[in-house]
Motif scaffolding. Structure first.
Motif, PDB file in Angstrom:
ATOM      1  N   VAL A 181      67.627 -61.217  40.507  1.00  0.00           N
ATOM      2  CA  VAL A 181      67.133 -61.233  39.128  1.00  0.00           C
ATOM      3  C   VAL A 181      65.669 -60.791  39.112  1.00  0.00           C
ATOM      4  O   VAL A 181      64.828 -61.384  39.784  1.00  0.00           O
ATOM      5  CB  VAL A 181      67.258 -62.645  38.516  1.00  0.00           C
ATOM      6  N   GLU A 182      65.375 -59.738  38.362  1.00  0.00           N
ATOM      7  CA  GLU A 182      64.018 -59.190  38.327  1.00  0.00           C
ATOM      8  C   GLU A 182      63.142 -59.852  37.269  1.00  0.00           C
ATOM      9  O   GLU A 182      61.922 -59.934  37.426  1.00  0.00           O
ATOM     10  CB  GLU A 182      64.066 -57.674  38.090  1.00  0.00           C
ATOM     11  N   GLU A 183      63.754 -60.308  36.192  1.00  0.00           N
ATOM     12  CA  GLU A 183      62.981 -60.992  35.157  1.00  0.00           C
ATOM     13  C   GLU A 183      63.868 -61.958  34.393  1.00  0.00           C
ATOM     14  O   GLU A 183      65.075 -61.765  34.284  1.00  0.00           O
ATOM     15  CB  GLU A 183      62.344 -59.980  34.195  1.00  0.00           C
ATOM     16  N   LEU A 184      63.242 -62.995  33.881  1.00  0.00           N
ATOM     17  CA  LEU A 184      63.975 -63.978  33.087  1.00  0.00           C
ATOM     18  C   LEU A 184      64.051 -63.502  31.642  1.00  0.00           C
ATOM     19  O   LEU A 184      63.049 -63.045  31.082  1.00  0.00           O
ATOM     20  CB  LEU A 184      63.278 -65.332  33.157  1.00  0.00           C
ATOM     21  N   PRO A 185      65.216 -63.586  31.032  1.00  0.00           N
ATOM     22  CA  PRO A 185      65.378 -63.073  29.665  1.00  0.00           C
ATOM     23  C   PRO A 185      64.734 -63.959  28.625  1.00  0.00           C
ATOM     24  O   PRO A 185      64.599 -65.175  28.807  1.00  0.00           O
ATOM     25  CB  PRO A 185      66.909 -63.065  29.501  1.00  0.00           C
ATOM     26  N   GLU A 186      64.340 -63.344  27.518  1.00  0.00           N
ATOM     27  CA  GLU A 186      63.790 -64.110  26.400  1.00  0.00           C
ATOM     28  C   GLU A 186      64.826 -65.067  25.819  1.00  0.00           C
ATOM     29  O   GLU A 186      64.476 -66.064  25.184  1.00  0.00           O
ATOM     30  CB  GLU A 186      63.294 -63.163  25.306  1.00  0.00           C
ATOM     31  N   SER A 187      66.097 -64.760  26.081  1.00  0.00           N
ATOM     32  CA  SER A 187      67.180 -65.602  25.560  1.00  0.00           C
ATOM     33  C   SER A 187      67.244 -66.964  26.243  1.00  0.00           C
ATOM     34  O   SER A 187      68.076 -67.796  25.895  1.00  0.00           O
ATOM     35  CB  SER A 187      68.523 -64.879  25.692  1.00  0.00           C
ATOM     36  N   LEU A 188      66.374 -67.207  27.238  1.00  0.00           N
ATOM     37  CA  LEU A 188      66.275 -68.552  27.801  1.00  0.00           C
ATOM     38  C   LEU A 188      65.666 -69.524  26.797  1.00  0.00           C
ATOM     39  O   LEU A 188      65.827 -70.734  26.906  1.00  0.00           O
ATOM     40  CB  LEU A 188      65.388 -68.534  29.055  1.00  0.00           C
ATOM     41  N   THR A 189      64.973 -68.996  25.815  1.00  0.00           N
ATOM     42  CA  THR A 189      64.248 -69.806  24.838  1.00  0.00           C
ATOM     43  C   THR A 189      65.108 -70.878  24.169  1.00  0.00           C
ATOM     44  O   THR A 189      64.640 -72.014  23.984  1.00  0.00           O
ATOM     45  CB  THR A 189      63.606 -68.902  23.764  1.00  0.00           C
ATOM     46  N   PRO A 190      66.377 -70.583  23.789  1.00  0.00           N
ATOM     47  CA  PRO A 190      67.174 -71.628  23.115  1.00  0.00           C
ATOM     48  C   PRO A 190      67.504 -72.828  24.006  1.00  0.00           C
ATOM     49  O   PRO A 190      67.963 -73.855  23.497  1.00  0.00           O
ATOM     50  CB  PRO A 190      68.455 -70.878  22.724  1.00  0.00           C
ATOM     51  N   LEU A 191      67.290 -72.704  25.339  1.00  0.00           N
ATOM     52  CA  LEU A 191      67.601 -73.817  26.234  1.00  0.00           C
ATOM     53  C   LEU A 191      66.479 -74.851  26.162  1.00  0.00           C
ATOM     54  O   LEU A 191      65.717 -75.074  27.109  1.00  0.00           O
ATOM     55  CB  LEU A 191      67.784 -73.303  27.661  1.00  0.00           C
ATOM     56  N   LYS A 192      66.380 -75.516  25.031  1.00  0.00           N
ATOM     57  CA  LYS A 192      65.263 -76.415  24.752  1.00  0.00           C
ATOM     58  C   LYS A 192      65.302 -77.687  25.591  1.00  0.00           C
ATOM     59  O   LYS A 192      64.289 -78.386  25.725  1.00  0.00           O
ATOM     60  CB  LYS A 192      65.239 -76.757  23.258  1.00  0.00           C
TER      61      LYS A 192
END
Length: 203
Positions: A185-196
């Motif tokens: 994995v080269e970068e973490l996605p912005e879609s991690l944001t909902p994992l509050k």
């Protein structure tokens, strides 16, 4: 057994009259869809529809409950609806190679008698190709991990050759711990944001 492969057939309505048919080969024709009338072919055990012009899995297959082998490679299919396959309890082999399929859902991989599922040549995003390349058993393990994580709120995919964070991971409600060490994995996605609820992340 009806073998009508490698012709220029477009319409196949007449086949509905062959209600005792057990094997049907229509490979290499110009078929764009199958009519609902073919739902009556409940004795079919083997069907080959590869190299046609299908843009969807024909809905009539859900009535072919004796089906053991289905080959629909090299078409223009974009989805594999798990609801259509749910009644096919005897299915052993499924070939959907070289289509435009992005997702093959967990219930299909988990079908009890399914031994072989071929998906090469598709832009598969789910399940991750890192698991698909290792075979059906690895994919089943992947989906079991996702299911368990929905209960335990913890998930670890270590040294799995992942190139990105799978979409199923991002959809787990309440996930508190995620470990993806040793992947690509080269970068973490912005879609991690909902994992509050995420309190532990190891990458």
């Amino acid at each position: 057994y009806l073998d009508a492969a490698n012709n220029t057939i477009v319409f196949v309505d007449v086949i509905a009259r062959c209600t005792a048919l057990q094997k049907l080969d229509l490979t290499g024709n110009h078929i764009k869809s199958l009519p609902d009338e073919l739902s009556v072919l409940v004795n079919l055990q083997g069907v080959a529809l590869s190299t046609n012009q299908l843009d969807a899995v024909p809905p009539c297959i859900q009535f072919w409950t004796a089906l053991k082998e289905l080959r629909i490679a090299a078409n223009q299919i974009t989805t594999v609806p798990d609801k259509l396959f749910e009644p096919l309890k005897s299915l052993v082999s499924l070939d959907v190679k070289s289509n435009q399929i992005r997702e093959v859902k967990g219930p299909i991989w988990m079908m009890a008698k399914l031994k072989l599922i071929e998906v090469e040549g598709n832009p598969i995003a789910s399940p991750p190709m890192a698991f698909v390349r290792k075979g059906r058993a690895a994919v089943m393990g992947y989906f079991r991990s996702i299911t368990n994580a929905s209960r335990t709120r913890k998930l670890a995919f270590t040294d799995c050759e992942l190139s990105s964070v799978p979409s199923e991971v991002l959809a787990i409600n309440g996930l508190s711990s995620l470990t993806i060490d040793g992947n690509q994995v080269e970068e973490l996605p912005e879609s991690l944001t909902p994992l509050k609820n995420l309190t532990y992340l190891s990458a």
